[in-house]
Design a protein around this motif. Structure first.
Motif: not given
Ligand SMILES: NC(=O)c1ccc[n+]([C@@H]2O[C@H](COP(=O)([O-])OP(=O)(O)OC[C@H]3O[C@@H](n4cnc5c(N)ncnc54)[C@H](O)[C@@H]3O)[C@@H](O)[C@H]2O)c1
Length: 262
Positions: A168-172, A237-240
């Protein structure tokens, strides 16, 4: 579908299991694929298989625990294919571990190094090329449901959890520069890591609301989606990909089919 025609993907851990299925899926959809693995014989076998099906493929030896080795593997892939559009971080493992009180500092360091810092090394090496990708770059990292809830194996699970925050940090940080970062958290997937535990696999199958454990291809399909332009507006996104096990939770087995009103 040829969503990756003209694109280049690098898959770490591509020699076996989820990585192999991912390399196959991306190649089937038109990608040139660098199959990167510690097990060079396995990587070569996968690359040969892909080439036999008409794809451009390259096997590269790499140990994600070694920065020079990672830098070299990325450089070799870019030299061969001229660009890099997709990085899939699959190399990892080590769920089998001692009870928490018996895990020493060295054991923790080794698990974190392989599963968390290994991914950092791969992203750092690949990022300059992903930033230069004409249609934007994409990173998909394989985490685990272990990183999302309490299922034991603390060093492995903590490393997988760290990957979520990294994602999420690198996504932002890189969204405006055109590189997307997403993570897939698989549940139990039938790969060689379960070969010595057929009974556990049978027992686990019953716990999954969708009635079975996952196959490597279930994860590969999700990787291909997140890596593709179909997910152009999805980052962080964290996708299970877990047969519904996180959704159901520990009380999920109490939820049965609805009574028919007919
Ligand atoms: N199988 C599961 O149930 C499951 C569930 C959740 C998450 N995962 C994760 O999925 C990923 C793939 O697991 P799998 O089940 O396909 O395992 P696998 O052992 O079949 O594949 C892992 C691959 O990574 C390679 N590898 C290991 N250490 C490496 C290193 N230091 N450098 C480069 N390559 C290395 C191996 O040679 C192998 O090809 C792992 O990150 C694992 O933690 C697996």
């Amino acid at each position: 579908m040829r969503r990756f025609a003209g694109r280049v993907a690098l898959v770490t851990g591509g020699g076996h299991g989820i990585g192999r299925a991912t390399a196959r899926r991306l190649a089937l959809e038109g990608a040139a694929v660098a199959v990167v693995d510690l097990d060079i014989a396995a990587a070569q076998a996968v690359a040969d298989e892909l080439a036999g099906d008409g794809a451009a493929a390259l096997a590269v030896h790499c140990d994600v625990r070694d920065r020079a080795s990672v830098d070299q593997a990325v450089a070799e892939s870019v030299k061969r294919f001229g660009r890099l559009d997709v990085l899939v971080n699959t190399a990892g493992g080590g769920r089998e571990q001692p009870a928490f009180l018996d895990t020493g500092d060295e054991f923790w360091a080794a698990l974190i190094d392989l599963n968390l810092t290994g991914v950092v090394r791969c992203i750092r090496a690949a990022l300059p090329h992903l930033l230069a990708a004409p249609e934007g770059g994409s990173v998909v990292t394989i985490g685990s449901v272990n990183g999302m809830t309490a299922v034991g194996s603390e060093p492995y699970s903590a490393a997988k959890s760290g990957l979520q925050n990294l994602t999420v940090n690198l996504a932002a940080r890189y969204a405006r520069e055109g590189v997307r970062f997403n993570l897939i958290a698989p549940g139990t997937v039938r790969t060689r890591v379960w070969d010595r535990h057929p009974e556990s696999l049978r027992r686990l199958s019953k716990l999954y609301p969708l009635g079975r454990v996952g196959e490597p291809e279930d994860v590969a399909a999700a990787v291909a989606f997140l890596a593709s332009d179909d997910a152009a507006w999805i980052t962080g996104v964290i996708l299970p990909v877990d047969g519904g096990i996180l959704a159901a939770g520990p009380l999920g087995s109490l939820v049965g089919p609805e009574e028919s009103s007919a």
